[in-house]
Design a protein around this motif. Structure first.
Motif, mmCIF file in Angstrom:
data_model
loop_
_atom_site.group_PDB
_atom_site.id
_atom_site.type_symbol
_atom_site.label_atom_id
_atom_site.label_comp_id
_atom_site.label_asym_id
_atom_site.label_seq_id
_atom_site.Cartn_x
_atom_site.Cartn_y
_atom_site.Cartn_z
ATOM 1 N N SER A 130 0.812 -1.218 0.000
ATOM 2 C CA SER A 130 0.000 0.000 0.000
ATOM 3 C C SER A 130 0.843 1.264 0.000
ATOM 4 N N HIS A 131 2.156 1.133 0.275
ATOM 5 C CA HIS A 131 3.004 2.320 0.355
ATOM 6 C C HIS A 131 3.958 2.465 -0.828
ATOM 7 N N LEU A 132 3.933 1.514 -1.739
ATOM 8 C CA LEU A 132 4.872 1.561 -2.859
ATOM 9 C C LEU A 132 4.629 2.773 -3.760
ATOM 10 N N GLN A 133 3.397 3.261 -3.798
ATOM 11 C CA GLN A 133 3.061 4.413 -4.636
ATOM 12 C C GLN A 133 2.917 5.692 -3.818
ATOM 13 N N ASP A 134 3.279 5.634 -2.550
ATOM 14 C CA ASP A 134 3.199 6.811 -1.683
ATOM 15 C C ASP A 134 4.472 7.630 -1.873
ATOM 16 N N GLU A 135 4.386 8.691 -2.639
ATOM 17 C CA GLU A 135 5.577 9.459 -2.990
ATOM 18 C C GLU A 135 6.249 10.074 -1.770
ATOM 19 N N THR A 136 5.479 10.462 -0.781
ATOM 20 C CA THR A 136 6.068 11.060 0.415
ATOM 21 C C THR A 136 6.968 10.055 1.134
ATOM 22 N N ILE A 137 6.477 8.838 1.315
ATOM 23 C CA ILE A 137 7.261 7.802 1.982
ATOM 24 C C ILE A 137 8.453 7.394 1.125
ATOM 25 N N VAL A 138 8.221 7.150 -0.160
ATOM 26 C CA VAL A 138 9.297 6.716 -1.053
ATOM 27 C C VAL A 138 10.402 7.764 -1.123
ATOM 28 N N ASN A 139 10.041 9.022 -1.287
ATOM 29 C CA ASN A 139 11.045 10.084 -1.390
ATOM 30 C C ASN A 139 11.796 10.279 -0.077
ATOM 31 N N ARG A 140 11.105 10.094 1.021
ATOM 32 C CA ARG A 140 11.755 10.222 2.332
ATOM 33 C C ARG A 140 12.834 9.154 2.498
ATOM 34 N N ILE A 141 12.526 7.928 2.102
ATOM 35 C CA ILE A 141 13.491 6.833 2.219
ATOM 36 C C ILE A 141 14.631 7.006 1.225
ATOM 37 N N ARG A 142 14.292 7.345 -0.011
ATOM 38 C CA ARG A 142 15.343 7.514 -1.025
ATOM 39 C C ARG A 142 16.294 8.648 -0.659
ATOM 40 N N SER A 143 15.761 9.739 -0.161
ATOM 41 C CA SER A 143 16.620 10.865 0.216
ATOM 42 C C SER A 143 17.589 10.461 1.319
ATOM 43 N N MET A 144 17.102 9.688 2.274
ATOM 44 C CA MET A 144 17.940 9.235 3.377
ATOM 45 C C MET A 144 19.060 8.317 2.882
ATOM 46 N N THR A 145 18.709 7.379 2.023
ATOM 47 C CA THR A 145 19.717 6.422 1.555
ATOM 48 C C THR A 145 20.743 7.081 0.642
ATOM 49 N N GLN A 146 20.297 8.005 -0.189
ATOM 50 C CA GLN A 146 21.221 8.712 -1.068
ATOM 51 C C GLN A 146 22.142 9.634 -0.277
ATOM 52 N N ARG A 147 21.622 10.220 0.779
ATOM 53 C CA ARG A 147 22.423 11.116 1.619
ATOM 54 C C ARG A 147 23.584 10.364 2.268
ATOM 55 N N LEU A 148 23.339 9.142 2.692
ATOM 56 C CA LEU A 148 24.391 8.365 3.352
ATOM 57 C C LEU A 148 25.368 7.775 2.343
ATOM 58 N N GLY A 149 24.878 7.309 1.212
ATOM 59 C CA GLY A 149 25.747 6.951 0.107
ATOM 60 C C GLY A 149 26.324 5.552 0.114
#
Length: 233
Positions: A130-149
């Motif tokens: 149910s959250h795979l299309q939730d842009e807020t959740i997806v972008n929050r996770i992607r931003s975190m993972t990209q920030r750490l690298g």
């Protein structure tokens, strides 16, 4: 009167953003601090780094890889724990399947090009449907993972996971074991097995959630943590 300290340990490629909702919701009953586990290359090294910054006694919550670190802290200095919460994690040691899966993720992270953190395929295993299309959740996770690298990812992904069964079964402090009902990475069945090792533990299955419960269903996680923080030893 000072609030009791609560140390929150994030997981693989996570930082304080993972716990954003919990930091806000629990600020009235706990002095919340987020540990940094981006530098060490073993569970012991990470545990010792957390302990070096911790007060003499504290509550501890670990998510995913952070749960392994939390168990290692209990192994080293269990007498300092007032209570322990394990979220969407495991106590299983590395086996051939887990090692092979991590090796494949290492290979992908080392591939030429820009490291984008959790790609679509990996996100499908981290989030409930149910959250795979939730842009807020997806972008929050992607931003975190990209920030750490990639460097942090490779270091954390290469950490040897230990068997935590003996440590868990020996704990006597208030214990919360929590898991998303749709967690594919560390399934609910594993958490039920963990709870059987510690009969005094409270097991919570979070509805409408995959692996990332603190972000996917923060209200349920906050409620469970609040009840755990108030539990009598």
């Amino acid at each position: 009167m000072a609030l009791p300290p609560l140390i929150l340990i994030p997981g693989l490629l996570n930082d304080a953003e993972l716990w954003r909702d919990q930091l806000a919701a629990l600020a009235d009953i706990a002095d919340c601090r987020v540990a940094d586990i981006t530098q060490g290359e073993s569970l012991e090294a990470l545990a010792l780094s957390v302990l070096a910054q911790a007060p003499p006694h504290f509550a501890l919550a670990g998510f995913s890889l952070g749960g392994y670190v939390a168990i290692e802290i209990a192994r080293i200095a269990g007498q300092r724990l007032d209570r322990l919460a394990l979220l969407d994690t495991s106590i299983e040691p590395d086996g051939p399947d887990r090692a092979a899966a991590r090796e494949a993720r290492d290979k992908a992270a080392r591939a030429p090009g820009t490291f984008h953190g959790f790609g679509d395929r990996l996100l499908r295993s981290f989030l409930g449907k149910s959250h795979l299309q939730d842009e807020t959740i997806v972008n929050r996770i992607r931003s975190m993972t990209q920030r750490l690298g990639a460097e942090v990812f490779l270091r954390q992904n290469g950490i040897l996971r230990k068997d935590g069964a003996a440590v868990l079964s020996g704990l006597t402090c208030p214990l919360l074991i929590l898991c998303g009902e749709d967690d594919q990475l560390t399934p609910l069945a594993e958490h039920r097995a963990m709870a059987r090792l510690a009969p005094h533990a409270r097991l919570v299955a979070v509805p409408d959630s995959g692996h990332m419960t603190p972000i996917e269903n923060p209200d349920a996680v906050n409620a469970a943590l609040r009840q755990w923080l108030r539990a009598d030893a």
